[in-house]
Enzyme design. Structure first.
Site, mmCIF file in Angstrom:
data_model
loop_
_atom_site.group_PDB
_atom_site.id
_atom_site.type_symbol
_atom_site.label_atom_id
_atom_site.label_comp_id
_atom_site.label_asym_id
_atom_site.label_seq_id
_atom_site.Cartn_x
_atom_site.Cartn_y
_atom_site.Cartn_z
ATOM 1 N N HIS A 164 0.831 -1.203 0.000
ATOM 2 C CA HIS A 164 0.000 0.000 0.000
ATOM 3 C C HIS A 164 0.869 1.258 0.000
ATOM 4 C CE1 HIS A 164 -3.611 2.393 1.025
ATOM 5 N NE2 HIS A 164 -2.742 3.147 1.686
ATOM 6 N N GLU A 165 1.799 1.301 0.926
ATOM 7 C CA GLU A 165 2.644 2.492 1.030
ATOM 8 C C GLU A 165 3.586 2.619 -0.163
ATOM 9 O OE1 GLU A 165 1.818 4.638 3.072
ATOM 10 O OE2 GLU A 165 0.528 3.381 4.311
ATOM 11 N N HIS A 184 1.921 4.625 -2.867
ATOM 12 C CA HIS A 184 2.070 6.070 -2.660
ATOM 13 C C HIS A 184 3.486 6.522 -3.034
ATOM 14 C CE1 HIS A 184 -1.801 6.401 -0.803
ATOM 15 N NE2 HIS A 184 -1.480 5.709 0.280
#
Length: 451
Positions: free
Chosen positions: A22-23, A26
């Protein structure tokens, strides 16, 4: 590994993997958009390990493995050198900020597809969706022993897991649905399952049982586990005997023994019970006696109890080739997403119980259980958890990705960013909402443990 330690370990592994992806979503889009990333952290709190990369980003593994974050250069959070101002997140065009924020949930969505593809290629063992026993609503709807459930409300059910999920989901709406089956003789038919007959406030976690369905693999084998002294089976049958027939009628599961014994007793004379014992087939004569328990009505009995239940071996395999697994994984992701959004809608409207909301304790228990079932089951669990993480982060709650996306959509409409005051107020509201959701999830976890 013990249940507690195993649950903790597999939760850390699961959340660590999903949070990292997920990170990284980003991070990857931010870097390619020219935004400077100050810290990439998996977990919150005190750093357990850290390293600074050549790009100037500090990579951290922190103590609390329940999330993570990517900290980007931002003039709202501290001073920015004039030469780096163009690398600040807040200086980026709104469409670029939207892309950076949306990249996290998108990474989890893509990971879900990849995990399901791997699961389909590996092959997930399961049970055939065969009815073992039908009573109540299921029996009244025409379902019977030996029926193979082919589709529920138009949704194919190649294994019992798919059938159970489809039945439990549609049961929440308490509406009648079509169930396509193949009977024991190979004939296909459509049954109208009357789920509208479920009680209004029924326990939604027991939907399958309440509609009167028992899968074949949940039936007890017809093996004698105990014999009561003073009753006809004492001295005739032995522990470990497998009952194969009673008075010429084949026996396939322990639940079939009772009705056959009642019929034998009503006939009024002795009958033959055929058993397998140590590889030999025996035919033994037994006459049931009328038994009157302290509570309940009298019945004919021979005095046997079933052996301890053991899970039978899997008899189905959900598997696709590498090419066929691609569309299958995409379809399954879409179906899971649709079911998840529908469940959220049901909880908001009150049709689904908020007890369906689970927290880290339940996640840990399911992680441990799925890991114990094998690689394919663990991949399936990870895929669902990854999708859930994507959906939760897209909820329009400030401090989550969905809340930031809401801010940017408002900015697109009004032509200017929201005021700092409005954004701070939103953050407080978001914290309160998130705290409420987490509190409810923890409460459900603890309640489930107590039950």
């Amino acid at each position: 590994m013990s249940g507690f330690l195993g649950s903790v370990w597999w939760m850390i592994v699961s959340l660590g993997l999903l949070v990292t992806f997920h990170e990284y979503g980003h991070y990857w889009v931010a870097r390619r958009s020219g935004v400077k990333v100050l810290r990439f952290s998996v977990g919150f709190g005190k750093p357990l390990w850290s390293r600074r990369g050549r790009d100037g980003t500090e990579y951290v593994i922190a103590a609390l493995p329940l999330g993570g974050y990517v900290k980007m250069l931002d003039e709202r959070e501290g001073e920015v050198a004039p030469g780096e101002a163009d690398q600040a997140f807040n200086r980026q065009p709104v469409w670029r900020r939207i892309a950076i924020v949306a990249a996290g949930p998108l990474a989890n969505l893509l990971l879900c597809v990849a995990l399901l593809w791997t699961m389909f290629v590996v092959g997930r063992p399961d049970f055939e969706p065969v009815v073992g026993h039908a009573e109540g609503i299921a029996e009244a709807s025409g379902l019977q022993r030996g029926d193979t459930v082919l589709a529920v409300d138009g949704r194919p059910t190649p294994t019992w897991s798919e059938a159970a999920m489809a039945l439990a989901t549609t049961a929440i709406d308490r509406r009648d649905i079509d169930v396509r089956v193949r009977d024991a003789n190979g004939n296909q038919a459509t049954r109208r399952l009357g789920l509208s007959g479920l009680p209004v406030d029924y326990d939604q976690r027991r939907a399958i049982a309440l509609m009167g369905l028992t899968p074949r693999h949940h039936l007890l084998p017809p093996v004698v586990g105990g014999i009561q002294s003073g009753l006809p089976a004492w001295g005739v049958l032995a522990e470990g005997d497998r009952v194969t027939a009673i008075d010429g009628t084949p026996v396939r599961s322990f639940d079939e023994i009772g009705p056959l014994v009642q019929a034998l007793g009503d006939r009024g004379d002795a009958g033959m019970i055929e058993v397998q014992r140590d590889g030999d087939r025996l035919a033994l004569e037994i006459a049931p006696v009328r038994h009157q328990p302290e509570a309940g009505g009298a019945y004919w009995a021979i005095g046997i109890s079933p052996a301890s239940a053991q899970m039978p071996p899997y008899d189905a395999l959900l598997r696709h080739g590498p090419l066929q697994a691609v569309p299958a994984a995409v379809r399954e992701t879409g179906r899971l997403a649709s079911d998840s959004f529908a469940m959220i809608g049901r909880m908001f409207t009150g049709r689904a119980s908020v007890e369906n909301l689970s927290g880290p304790i339940t996640i840990a228990r399911y992680a441990n259980a799925s890991a114990g079932l094998g690689l394919a089951w663990f991949l399936s669990f990870l895929a669902l958890l990854s999708l859930s993480l994507a959906i939760i982060n897209l909820l329009p709650i400030p401090i989550l990705d969905g809340g930031h996306l809401l801010y940017y959509l408002i900015e697109l409409v009004k032509g200017s960013p929201l005021s700092e005051r409005a954004m701070v107020a939103g953050q407080y509201i978001g914290l309160a909402m998130l705290a409420g959701l987490m509190g409810l999830a923890f409460y459900n976890d603890i309640l489930l443990l107590l039950r």
